[in-house]
Enzyme design. Structure first.
Site, PDB file in Angstrom:
ATOM      1  N   CYS A 115       0.842  -1.200   0.000  1.00  0.00           N
ATOM      2  CA  CYS A 115       0.000   0.000   0.000  1.00  0.00           C
ATOM      3  C   CYS A 115       0.880   1.254   0.000  1.00  0.00           C
ATOM      4  CB  CYS A 115      -0.984  -0.041   1.162  1.00  0.00           C
ATOM      5  SG  CYS A 115      -2.339   1.163   0.975  1.00  0.00           S
ATOM      6  N   HIS A 209      -3.585  -5.086   0.753  1.00  0.00           N
ATOM      7  CA  HIS A 209      -3.031  -5.484   2.051  1.00  0.00           C
ATOM      8  C   HIS A 209      -3.048  -7.009   2.199  1.00  0.00           C
ATOM      9  CE1 HIS A 209      -2.587  -1.586   4.178  1.00  0.00           C
ATOM     10  NE2 HIS A 209      -3.430  -1.200   3.235  1.00  0.00           N
ATOM     11  N   GLU A 211      -1.581  -8.815   4.217  1.00  0.00           N
ATOM     12  CA  GLU A 211      -1.597  -9.214   5.633  1.00  0.00           C
ATOM     13  C   GLU A 211      -3.009  -9.319   6.191  1.00  0.00           C
ATOM     14  OE1 GLU A 211      -1.994  -4.787   6.039  1.00  0.00           O
ATOM     15  OE2 GLU A 211      -1.033  -6.176   4.642  1.00  0.00           O
TER      16      GLU A 211
END
Length: 228
Positions: A115, A209, A211
């Site tokens: 990002c 993202h 994660e």
């Protein structure tokens, strides 16, 4: 276990953070980043903002680097006036992470930008950003999802060859690409969703993202490159 690559992850530096009876400045990192590195086979190390001239020394001790998401990049870094919708600058973090990126590229250290990290990679190589787009962060503090299409023949397409739905939360995007960068994925509205440097570098930025999702392939590719 001892052979797991060491992956450094850049962090926030925030004031007035509360836990227990304490309210103190803190270096912060959403746990998803470290968890993703660990699940992908790496060891995670947090890299709080430091003096930029120490970045090369930090990079020399790592096998791979993740530049994490976070606040908007200061538009002065790419020669633009501030849009009213751009967030406040994080000067120390900008300086530290740009130095980390420069050191990683110089050392040919495997690098993943997430990002803000993708945007900063673009800025580090002379690119610019669009300071506001609609539709990629619909609800404040809530990750959305949309699909991204890989560009055939790229590193990203070799890692994730099919169109996938990804967790997303951002209001800025790549405008002019930095020197040497190529786009490697797009959103349905045409937004550049991934960028990379061609070989011999292993340098990839993703606008979403990973994660916050279950797909380990991008991080596994970074860890594999770091282990090599």
């Amino acid at each position: 276990m001892a052979d797991r690559p060491l992956i450094g992850i850049s962090t926030y530096l925030e004031s007035g953070v509360r836990w227990g009876v304490w309210e103190l400045p803190a270096a912060l990192l959403p746990a998803g980043y470290a968890g993703l590195v660990q699940r992908a086979g790496g060891l995670a190390a947090m890299l709080p903002p430091d003096e930029p001239d120490l970045a090369a020394a930090a990079v020399a001790r790592l096998d791979g680097l993740v530049i994490a998401g976070g606040p908007d990049v200061d538009p002065a870094r790419y020669g633009a006036d501030r849009d009213p919708r751009t967030g406040p600058p994080a000067h120390a973090r900008d300086a530290w992470e740009l130095a980390l990126i420069d050191a990683a590229l110089s050392a040919r250290l495997p690098l993943l930008g997430v990002c803000r990290g993708m945007q900063l990679l673009n800025v580090a190589l002379g690119g610019t950003l669009t300071q506001h787009i609609d539709g990629h962060a619909e609800v404040p503090g809530v990750f959305g999802r949309h699909r991204v299409e890989p560009v055939p023949g790229t590193l990203y397409a070799g890692t994730v060859p099919e169109e996938t739905a990804v967790p997303t939360y951002h209001h800025q995007s790549v405008d002019r690409l930095g020197i040497g960068l190529i786009p490697s994925a797009h959103a349905p509205d045409g937004t550049v969703e991934a960028v990379e440097l061609p070989a011999p570098h292993w340098a990839l930025g993703v606008q979403w993202h990973p994660e916050m999702g279950e797909d380990l392939r991008v991080m596994r590719a970074l860890v594999a490159a770091a282990g090599a």
